[in-house]
Scaffold this active site. Structure first.
Site, PDB file in Angstrom:
ATOM      1  N   ASP A  55       0.860  -1.202   0.000  1.00  0.00           N
ATOM      2  CA  ASP A  55       0.000   0.000   0.000  1.00  0.00           C
ATOM      3  C   ASP A  55       0.890   1.245   0.000  1.00  0.00           C
ATOM      4  O   ASP A  55       1.784   1.366   0.842  1.00  0.00           O
ATOM      5  CB  ASP A  55      -0.914  -0.006   1.228  1.00  0.00           C
ATOM      6  CG  ASP A  55      -1.937  -1.131   1.144  1.00  0.00           C
ATOM      7  OD1 ASP A  55      -2.440  -1.394   0.039  1.00  0.00           O
ATOM      8  OD2 ASP A  55      -2.220  -1.759   2.184  1.00  0.00           O
ATOM      9  N   GLU A 105      -0.654  -4.630 -10.236  1.00  0.00           N
ATOM     10  CA  GLU A 105       0.416  -4.267 -11.168  1.00  0.00           C
ATOM     11  C   GLU A 105      -0.179  -3.757 -12.483  1.00  0.00           C
ATOM     12  O   GLU A 105       0.287  -2.770 -13.055  1.00  0.00           O
ATOM     13  CB  GLU A 105       1.325  -5.476 -11.427  1.00  0.00           C
ATOM     14  CG  GLU A 105       2.450  -5.121 -12.381  1.00  0.00           C
ATOM     15  CD  GLU A 105       3.545  -6.183 -12.485  1.00  0.00           C
ATOM     16  OE1 GLU A 105       3.395  -7.247 -11.870  1.00  0.00           O
ATOM     17  OE2 GLU A 105       4.534  -5.918 -13.178  1.00  0.00           O
TER      18      GLU A 105
HETATM   19  C1  LIG Z   1      -1.788  -2.970  -2.845  1.00  0.00           C
HETATM   20  S1  LIG Z   1      -2.141  -4.554  -2.224  1.00  0.00           S
HETATM   21  C2  LIG Z   1      -1.084  -5.630  -3.193  1.00  0.00           C
HETATM   22  C3  LIG Z   1      -1.514  -7.063  -3.155  1.00  0.00           C
HETATM   23  C4  LIG Z   1      -0.623  -8.086  -3.869  1.00  0.00           C
HETATM   24  N1  LIG Z   1       0.696  -8.153  -3.275  1.00  0.00           N
HETATM   25  C5  LIG Z   1      -0.543  -7.817  -5.339  1.00  0.00           C
HETATM   26  O1  LIG Z   1       0.543  -7.488  -5.833  1.00  0.00           O
HETATM   27  O2  LIG Z   1      -1.565  -7.954  -6.002  1.00  0.00           O
HETATM   28  C6  LIG Z   1      -1.361  -4.547  -0.635  1.00  0.00           C
HETATM   29  C7  LIG Z   1      -1.932  -5.595   0.292  1.00  0.00           C
HETATM   30  O3  LIG Z   1      -1.201  -5.616   1.508  1.00  0.00           O
HETATM   31  C8  LIG Z   1      -2.112  -5.897   2.562  1.00  0.00           C
HETATM   32  N2  LIG Z   1      -1.486  -5.470   3.831  1.00  0.00           N
HETATM   33  C9  LIG Z   1      -1.245  -4.203   4.234  1.00  0.00           C
HETATM   34  N3  LIG Z   1      -0.668  -4.197   5.450  1.00  0.00           N
HETATM   35  C10 LIG Z   1      -0.560  -5.500   5.832  1.00  0.00           C
HETATM   36  C11 LIG Z   1      -0.065  -6.131   6.990  1.00  0.00           C
HETATM   37  N4  LIG Z   1       0.442  -5.423   8.011  1.00  0.00           N
HETATM   38  N5  LIG Z   1      -0.090  -7.485   7.068  1.00  0.00           N
HETATM   39  C12 LIG Z   1      -0.602  -8.213   6.035  1.00  0.00           C
HETATM   40  N6  LIG Z   1      -1.093  -7.666   4.904  1.00  0.00           N
HETATM   41  C13 LIG Z   1      -1.072  -6.322   4.797  1.00  0.00           C
HETATM   42  C14 LIG Z   1      -3.341  -5.108   2.173  1.00  0.00           C
HETATM   43  O4  LIG Z   1      -4.512  -5.570   2.814  1.00  0.00           O
HETATM   44  C15 LIG Z   1      -3.374  -5.329   0.656  1.00  0.00           C
HETATM   45  O5  LIG Z   1      -4.146  -6.452   0.306  1.00  0.00           O
END
Ligand SMILES: C[S@@+](CC[C@H](N)C(=O)[O-])C[C@H]1O[C@@H](n2cnc3c(N)ncnc32)[C@H](O)[C@@H]1O
Length: 279
Positions: free
Chosen positions: A161, A261
């Site tokens: 994020d 992406e």
């Molecule tokens: C922008 S998305 C990207 C998802 C995936 N990696 C992709 O490339 O499609 C970021 C993800 O990180 C998760 N996330 C954020 N902070 C986190 C944490 N502390 N522990 C686990 N997941 C987390 C969010 O819920 C979100 O689904």
């Protein structure tokens, strides 16, 4: 106090603060409601694929600090001692499911805080009958903290994020404290792979990672980036800022094109790949 400062009663020291007040979180809890299809996936597959890790009271999704994510636990869970790769923030599990399909001799653990994302990952794991993938609905840094030293082969953090406002940069999940935990959890020579489509986050990753003695930047390509941060609303000024060269990696060929992406590419953003090797 800004909106990202942890709240603690006056006079309370960090050591006295309850566990849940000590850190900034990289996520805001969103609805955990599942539609019919995802609820059915949860009902069908949670028993097989969802890791029920002990949680601490007072803060949702945190792993109990006295739990040990160690070799005995992983061998019991996966039924073998194969190398283990952990993905932090798996989204809908697209990457890790494809990786688990393509690498049956490697174990995979997907960490995600957004329940519909977790349910999607369960759905895909069940659909492909994967035996080498597990999913945990936990705050990923907490799992790193309780992980046995040297247990992990790789850690992946793809498209974290972005937290674009300057006052929120501290919420970005790639931080010194997490880097130290990831380093401890990795075997010597193990990799932390990171990717982002946000130029300002790429600078952030370099700032956190490149000066560390415990990781080596294993990249092979040179990328020019602004050396000052931009915020939401000032991103357009980035091209006019002073630039410098940084070392990054070729696109990781073990990564499939996820929706996140694709959105970045469709918006004309450049993808930055990083691989940092644990010394
Ligand atoms: C922008 S998305 C990207 C998802 C995936 N990696 C992709 O490339 O499609 C970021 C993800 O990180 C998760 N996330 C954020 N902070 C986190 C944490 N502390 N522990 C686990 N997941 C987390 C969010 O819920 C979100 O689904």
């Amino acid at each position: 106090m800004n909106d990202s400062t942890p709240i603690a009663p006056a006079g309370e020291t960090a050591a006295e603060r309850p566990y849940e007040h000590r850190e900034l979180m990289s996520f805001v809890r969103r609805s955990s409601r599942l539609d019919k299809r995802l609820q059915k996936a949860w009902d069908n597959y949670a028993d097989t694929y969802l890791l029920d890790l002990p949680q601490v009271g007072g803060r949702e999704l945190s792993v109990a600090p006295d739990f040990r994510f160690d070799r005995a636990f992983t061998e019991r869970t996966w039924g073998n001692g194969n190398p283990l790769i952990v993905e932090i923030g798996t989204g809908q599990g697209e990457n890790i499911v494809a990786a688990a399909q393509n690498n049956p001799e490697t174990n995979f653990l997907a960490l995600e805080v957004y329940r519909p994302g977790v349910a999607h990952a369960l759905l895909k794991a069940g659909k492909y009958e994967l035996s080498n993938l597990r999913v945990a609905e936990v705050n990923a840094p907490d799992l790193m903290k309780v992980c046995e030293s040297g247990l992990l082969e790789e850690v992946w953090t793809f498209f974290p994020d972005p937290w674009p406002k300057t006052r929120h940069h501290k919420r970005r999940i790639v931080q010194d404290a997490l880097a130290a935990e990831v380093h401890r959890a990795l075997r010597e020579g193990g990799l932390w792979r990171i990717a982002t489509d946000i130029e300002d986050y790429a600078l952030h990753v370099h700032e956190v990672m490149d000066g560390r003695n415990d990781f080596e930047n294993a990249g092979t390509i040179t990328v020019s980036l602004p050396t000052e941060h931009v915020s939401k609303g000032t991103a357009d000024t980035a091209a006019t800022l002073p630039h410098a060269d940084f070392t990054e990696s070729e696109r990781f060929d073990g990564r499939v094109l996820t929706n996140f992406e694709k959105k970045g590419i469709d918006a004309g953003r450049v993808i930055h790949d990083f691989s940092y090797r644990a010394r």
